[in-house]
Design an enzyme around this catalytic site. Structure first.
Site, PDB file in Angstrom:
ATOM      1  N   SER A  55      48.100  30.406  19.800  1.00  0.00           N
ATOM      2  CA  SER A  55      47.039  30.883  18.909  1.00  0.00           C
ATOM      3  C   SER A  55      47.575  31.908  17.922  1.00  0.00           C
ATOM      4  O   SER A  55      46.955  32.945  17.654  1.00  0.00           O
ATOM      5  CB  SER A  55      45.875  31.487  19.714  1.00  0.00           C
ATOM      6  OG  SER A  55      44.681  31.491  18.971  1.00  0.00           O
TER       7      SER A  55
ATOM      8  N   SER B  73      39.154  32.645  18.253  1.00  0.00           N
ATOM      9  CA  SER B  73      40.256  31.826  17.736  1.00  0.00           C
ATOM     10  C   SER B  73      39.940  30.342  17.637  1.00  0.00           C
ATOM     11  O   SER B  73      40.754  29.573  17.107  1.00  0.00           O
ATOM     12  CB  SER B  73      41.506  32.023  18.598  1.00  0.00           C
ATOM     13  OG  SER B  73      42.094  33.273  18.329  1.00  0.00           O
TER      14      SER B  73
ATOM     15  N   LYS C 246      40.333  28.562  14.334  1.00  0.00           N
ATOM     16  CA  LYS C 246      41.576  27.924  13.906  1.00  0.00           C
ATOM     17  C   LYS C 246      41.459  26.400  13.878  1.00  0.00           C
ATOM     18  O   LYS C 246      42.251  25.732  13.210  1.00  0.00           O
ATOM     19  CB  LYS C 246      42.720  28.337  14.842  1.00  0.00           C
ATOM     20  CG  LYS C 246      43.106  29.818  14.752  1.00  0.00           C
ATOM     21  CD  LYS C 246      44.209  30.163  15.743  1.00  0.00           C
ATOM     22  CE  LYS C 246      44.754  31.576  15.543  1.00  0.00           C
ATOM     23  NZ  LYS C 246      43.836  32.628  15.998  1.00  0.00           N
TER      24      LYS C 246
ATOM     25  N   LYS D 173      41.282  23.676  22.235  1.00  0.00           N
ATOM     26  CA  LYS D 173      41.565  25.047  21.774  1.00  0.00           C
ATOM     27  C   LYS D 173      40.729  26.060  22.542  1.00  0.00           C
ATOM     28  O   LYS D 173      39.572  25.810  22.853  1.00  0.00           O
ATOM     29  CB  LYS D 173      41.254  25.167  20.277  1.00  0.00           C
ATOM     30  CG  LYS D 173      41.676  26.494  19.643  1.00  0.00           C
ATOM     31  CD  LYS D 173      43.175  26.588  19.499  1.00  0.00           C
ATOM     32  CE  LYS D 173      43.632  27.925  18.947  1.00  0.00           C
ATOM     33  NZ  LYS D 173      43.560  29.012  19.964  1.00  0.00           N
TER      34      LYS D 173
END
Length: 482
Positions: free
Chosen positions: A143, A79, A82, A270
């Site tokens: 997320s 993820s 992203k 993140k």
């Protein structure tokens, strides 16, 4: 004389070649530079089996690498992909295509995606208008895959394949030379049950990147769009506040102050995890005027969810090592300085990151002075810190007769140099070789008595290794320069 000289040359060359061939003696890093060692000392011990596959930490201002381990290992970022989607969304806002108050209407397609249990998501209600600012929070904290696709489609006018091409084009533009995107969220297109259509893109394709490339991405993101941190710096966020569709999420970034493994100064960015990528993490942290960026990839295994927490112990240890090992300070003062045997004048004070308690060395090139670093810049497209200088044109006047006398006086010593440098080189090389052999022997003995332990060195073995290396380097210098 010729035979004697040739003998010593051959002997010295043989010894130096033998030392170079002993690759087994060369340690990739000293004990204080080993992740497992400094993690233990920092108070964030990493359990065996949770060592990151790759990691890096850089200065967020200059792009200078402060520590790295396998930074170019190709890995699935999960993820963390992203982050590129957020980058392109901020870029689109900079270009005036939309703003944080622009809304995206929830369609039936988005509602169905939000209900796919296998994907991390947020609740989406048909017909509701979701502001971009809330989509950013959904992407950054829980997320959410559906929020990511909504944001990507807004940027690309619903051209899902076009957006993925944009991701790869931007990666190339930023110098992310080992990165390939196949989707906008980190979840394979095939995981969206046919609701994510990207013609020409492999639906089973798994995004690939490296710690270095992700650090480059984050460096550029924070430089150009620092407002991204407002969506990543809170341990708990509520989206769609003051509406019937409000949701509260706790961050997966457990290094944020107030979270499970809070580290002072962390304010983003993140996390990501997947069966192919294990547990990954990008963090930013600021103390005073210093901001660092770190990337940690491949902690643990997807089948063991403990990696979700262990990645933060590794991340905290790396940040702590960088903050405690380096300091940002004035390296040289404005005005006259003697650098590399040259008298130069700096136009301004020179500041930069340097290891504490180490002797500094500098490079003079193209009218600019820069610090020699243990590690390079994170990207060749990001120039190192430098300051303009001017070289002094003044030359001291030397009496020709005195110069002649000095030349005569030094002639006998030059003869001695021809006779003895190879003997001295040979002695230094032999002593260095012996110390390296002793270091290796002691390390093997320690390894034999500590089976199952990664630690196979002691202060004694490290001292022997360092002394041996210094003696061999001295031999090389004598061989070359005398």
């Amino acid at each position: 004389m010729f035979i004697k000289k040739t003998f010593w040359k051959a002997t010295t060359a043989f010894l130096l070649a033998a030392c170079i061939s002993l690759g087994g003696f060369v340690q990739t890093s000293y004990a204080e530079e080993d992740l497992m060692e400094f993690a233990k000392k920092s108070g964030y011990p990493i359990k065996e089996g949770y060592r990151p596959k790759a990691s890096i930490v850089i200065d967020a201002d200059s792009g200078q690498i402060l520590w790295e381990e396998q930074p170019d290992l190709s890995w699935s970022p999960a993820s963390i992909a992203k982050v590129m989607t957020m980058y392109l969304a901020f870029e689109a806002m900079e270009q005036g295509k939309f703003n944080l108050d622009t809304t995206v209407t929830a369609t039936e397609k988005y509602v169905k995606i939000s209900q796919i249990y296998a994907l991390s998501n947020s609740k989406i209600t048909l017909g509701v208008e979701y502001p971009v600012r809330d989509l950013f929070s959904m992407v950054a904290v829980p997320s959410s895959n559906v929020a990511t696709l909504m944001l990507a489609n807004l940027v690309s006018d619903n051209d899902e394949a076009g957006f993925i091409h944009k991701m790869n084009e931007k990666a190339a533009e930023l110098g992310m030379t080992n990165t390939t995107y196949f989707n906008s969220s980190g979840a394979q297109i095939s995981a969206f049950d046919g609701l994510y259509q990207a013609p020409g893109i492999d639906p089973e394709g798994d995004n690939k990147s490296t710690a270095r490339d992700l650090a480059i991405l984050t460096y550029n993101l924070i430089k150009k769009y620092p407002d991204v941190l407002q969506f990543t710096n809170k341990p708990v966020v509520t989206t769609m506040e003051n509406t019937p569709y409000a949701e509260t999420f706790e961050t997966y970034n457990y290094s944020l102050p107030g979270a499970k493994y809070g580290y002072d100064g962390v304010d983003g960015l993140k996390t990501g995890s997947s069966p192919t990528g294990g547990f990954n993490y990008i963090a930013t942290a600021k103390k005073g005027d210093i901001r660092l960026i770190e990337v940690v990839l491949g902690v643990g295994d997807w089948s063991d969810q403990e990696g979700e927490y262990e990645r933060h112990l590794a991340g905290n240890a790396i940040l702590d090592h960088a903050f405690s090992t380096y300091e940002y300070k004035k390296l040289l003062s404005k005005g006259s300085n003697k650098i590399n045997e040259k008298e130069i004048t700096l136009e301004q004070d020179f500041y930069g990151f340097a290891k504490k308690d180490t002797e500094l060395s500098f490079t003079l090139a193209d009218g600019k002075l820069s610090l020699n670093n243990e590690y390079d810049q994170v990207s060749p497209t990001i120039p190192a810190r430098s300051v303009p200088y001017q070289e002094s044109n003044s030359k001291s006047v030397v009496d020709p007769s005195a110069k002649s006398e000095k030349k005569k006086a030094t002639q006998p010593s030059s003869i001695k140099k021809e006779e003895h440098p190879y003997l001295l080189t040979g002695i230094l090389a032999i002593l260095g070789l012996l110390l390296l052999i002793l270091s290796k022997i002691f390390r093997k003995r320690i390894a034999g008595t500590r089976r199952g332990s990664r630690k196979t060195s002691t202060p004694t073995t490290r001292l022997l290794f360092i002394l041996g290396t210094l003696l061999i380097l001295s031999a090389v210098c004598v061989f070359i320069f005398l």
